[in-house]
Motif scaffolding. Structure first.
Motif, PDB file in Angstrom:
ATOM      1  N   LYS A 126     -77.559-116.050  49.919  1.00  0.00           N
ATOM      2  CA  LYS A 126     -78.240-116.381  48.666  1.00  0.00           C
ATOM      3  C   LYS A 126     -77.663-117.672  48.085  1.00  0.00           C
ATOM      4  CE  LYS A 126     -75.141-113.358  46.016  1.00  0.00           C
ATOM      5  NZ  LYS A 126     -75.056-112.220  45.074  1.00  0.00           N
ATOM      6  N   VAL A 127     -78.263-118.089  46.969  1.00  0.00           N
ATOM      7  CA  VAL A 127     -77.877-119.343  46.328  1.00  0.00           C
ATOM      8  C   VAL A 127     -76.509-119.214  45.658  1.00  0.00           C
ATOM      9  CG1 VAL A 127     -78.953-118.779  44.122  1.00  0.00           C
ATOM     10  CG2 VAL A 127     -78.734-121.185  44.806  1.00  0.00           C
ATOM     11  N   ILE A 128     -75.800-120.333  45.572  1.00  0.00           N
ATOM     12  CA  ILE A 128     -74.549-120.364  44.810  1.00  0.00           C
ATOM     13  C   ILE A 128     -74.786-121.210  43.571  1.00  0.00           C
ATOM     14  CG2 ILE A 128     -73.100-120.068  46.859  1.00  0.00           C
ATOM     15  CD1 ILE A 128     -72.548-123.040  46.847  1.00  0.00           C
ATOM     16  N   SER A 129     -73.920-121.058  42.586  1.00  0.00           N
ATOM     17  CA  SER A 129     -74.131-121.725  41.294  1.00  0.00           C
ATOM     18  C   SER A 129     -73.767-123.212  41.389  1.00  0.00           C
ATOM     19  CB  SER A 129     -73.274-121.060  40.225  1.00  0.00           C
ATOM     20  OG  SER A 129     -71.891-121.270  40.494  1.00  0.00           O
ATOM     21  N   GLU A 130     -74.177-123.942  40.350  1.00  0.00           N
ATOM     22  CA  GLU A 130     -73.860-125.370  40.288  1.00  0.00           C
ATOM     23  C   GLU A 130     -72.352-125.595  40.228  1.00  0.00           C
ATOM     24  OE1 GLU A 130     -75.637-128.113  40.503  1.00  0.00           O
ATOM     25  OE2 GLU A 130     -77.475-126.985  40.912  1.00  0.00           O
ATOM     26  N   ASP A 131     -71.650-124.733  39.492  1.00  0.00           N
ATOM     27  CA  ASP A 131     -70.192-124.870  39.392  1.00  0.00           C
ATOM     28  C   ASP A 131     -69.518-124.632  40.747  1.00  0.00           C
ATOM     29  OD1 ASP A 131     -70.357-125.445  36.720  1.00  0.00           O
ATOM     30  OD2 ASP A 131     -70.042-123.365  36.067  1.00  0.00           O
ATOM     31  N   GLU A 132     -70.041-123.656  41.469  1.00  0.00           N
ATOM     32  CA  GLU A 132     -69.469-123.374  42.801  1.00  0.00           C
ATOM     33  C   GLU A 132     -69.742-124.531  43.767  1.00  0.00           C
ATOM     34  OE1 GLU A 132     -69.747-118.478  42.797  1.00  0.00           O
ATOM     35  OE2 GLU A 132     -71.476-119.704  43.378  1.00  0.00           O
ATOM     36  N   LEU A 133     -70.925-125.097  43.694  1.00  0.00           N
ATOM     37  CA  LEU A 133     -71.238-126.252  44.533  1.00  0.00           C
ATOM     38  C   LEU A 133     -70.372-127.447  44.148  1.00  0.00           C
ATOM     39  CD1 LEU A 133     -73.075-127.353  46.765  1.00  0.00           C
ATOM     40  CD2 LEU A 133     -74.712-128.024  45.002  1.00  0.00           C
TER      41      LEU A 133
END
Length: 448
Positions: free
Chosen positions: A263-270
């Protein structure tokens, strides 16, 4: 080289395998240039995280051993060349000695032969004590009577005696000395050849022992590396789909990449992945694909129009416009917007952009004009129309639409990026025409 690549770690070993699979020299050079970039990226990423370019799987001791073996070969070659030089010098010296000895023997033989010839001369030239009368008779037999009186005197007879006097033969002592010298020369040459052959055999034996020792060392190193890899795999995991390897199990990075597979990861994680040097095109593409699928699923399930707009933008960013075009075509002319001009303009504009991506320029222009009629003060339909007109060679009309876009808030930097994107997408003929047009209209770009 294979041992060295294994000693340097997983990335170097993979690069060696890629190069080894290539059949031609050009393919191998291309593999070094292209696949080597991945190795360079991995080293840079590791440097940011661990402050070291060397992989945790690298074995410095093995690297030193392999490099040392090549240095030993260079040293051995230097010693071999030096020995060959000494051998050549000794051969030349022995050859000169033999030549001198043979020359002396030839001169001795010549003297002996000459003495033998002198001994065979007529009796009239052998003995100076012969009576004068007898010598005169001998002279008469070999000289004409007309000159007899003029030359028959004591001086002439003395000169004949001197010529007829045989030179003293070579002594037995001298002959024995010369023979001994020749035998010594031949003996020295035989000893020298024997010494060279013994050195060659000794060197071959030493090289055989050295090869056996190296083979045993390599086997030992290979076995140690195999055990190290097995131990390493117990605590690390690879993510080849993200071009990321040797990630510690249960680490934050491993958890994020495992999550990204589902699934998608958050902007902070990216953002964190970028900061630690592990963000790459494969990771960003996978995350954007999850985002596009989420928006598309929301549109299909909940029919939220802005989700369709966002899904279209996401698939265009992924260079997958064919995935969203059928859904946009089914929804056109977007009657569900309920007089929301901004929403309808956004749907028309993104649909036009998808058509442009698929080279359906006529349909793209139609949708761009519709969007401009709905929101005449929005710059986005203007940029769509400007891009399509310029890419089809109608430069004047295209620049005119971009001028309208700038009047409606489109920035100069965004305009420059659009022009560069259009230029890079064009074929060679269109690039020549567009370059000429841009220069004539005062556009100065370094990338032209």
């Amino acid at each position: 080289m294979e041992i060295l690549s294994l000693a340097l770690g997983h990335e170097a070993s993979e690069l060696f395998k890629c190069i080894l699979k290539c059949t031609s020299s050009s393919e191998k050079l291309n593999s070094i240039a292209v696949d080597g970039i991945l190795l360079k990226e991995a080293v840079k990423s590791r440097l940011k995280v661990t402050s070291s370019e060397v992989s945790s799987t690298a074995n410095k001791a093995v690297v030193d051993v392999v490099v040392g073996q090549y240095q030993m070969k260079i040293d051995a070659l230097t010693r071999h060349n030096s020995l060959l030089s000494d051998v050549r010098k000794e051969r030349i010296r022995q050859k000169e000695l033999l030549k001198a000895s043979i020359g002396r023997q030839e001169r001795v033989k010549y003297k002996i032969d000459k003495q033998g010839l002198l001994k065979d001369k007529p009796q009239k030239l052998e003995n100076k004590t012969m009576p004068v009368e007898s010598r005169v008779n001998v002279t008469n037999s070999v000289m004409p009577n007309s000159v007899h009186k003029a030359v028959v005197d004591e001086n002439y007879l003395d000169s004949i005696d001197k010529v007829a006097q045989p030179k003293s033969p070579i002594s037995d002592t001298e002959r024995a000395r010369q023979k001994k010298l020749l035998e010594e020369c031949i003996e020295r040459q035989a000893l020298f050849k024997k010494k060279v052959e013994e050195q060659r055999l000794l060197k071959n034996k030493q090289q055989s022992l050295k090869n056996i020792q190296q083979s045993l060392e390599y086997k030992k190193i290979a076995e140690e590396q195999k055990q190290e890899r097995i131990e390493h795999k117990k605590h690390h995991i690879d993510f080849p789909d993200f071009n990321t390897f040797d990630v510690k199990k249960k680490s934050k990075l491993a958890k994020l990449l495992n999550q990204l597979r589902q699934k998608v990861i958050s902007e902070d994680e990216l953002k964190w992945l970028k900061e630690v040097g592990f963000a790459n095109e494969a990771i960003e593409k996978k995350n954007n694909l999850h985002i596009a699928q989420i928006y598309l699923t929301n549109w299909l399930d909940k029919k939220k129009p802005w989700d369709l707009v966002n899904a279209s933008a996401a698939y265009r960013k992924l260079d997958m416009p064919n995935r969203i075009k059928p859904i946009l075509a089914e929804s056109y002319p977007f009657k569900f917007t309920n007089n929301n001009d901004n929403l309808k303009s956004a749907l028309l504009t993104t649909y036009g952009g998808v058509c442009r991506d698929l080279d359906s320029n006529k349909q793209s222009l139609k949708l761009g004009h519709e969007a401009h009629q709905v929101t005449p003060l929005n710059f986005r339909p203007c940029t769509l129309l400007g891009a399509v007109y310029i890419s089809t060679g109608e430069f004047g009309i295209g620049h005119g639409w971009y001028e309208k876009a700038r009047e409606r808030g489109f920035s100069q930097s965004a305009y420059d990026n659009d022009i560069r994107s259009i230029y890079l997408r064009a074929n060679q003929e269109m690039k020549k025409r567009l370059k000429q047009n841009l220069i004539q209209t005062g556009h100065k770009y370094n990338w032209l």
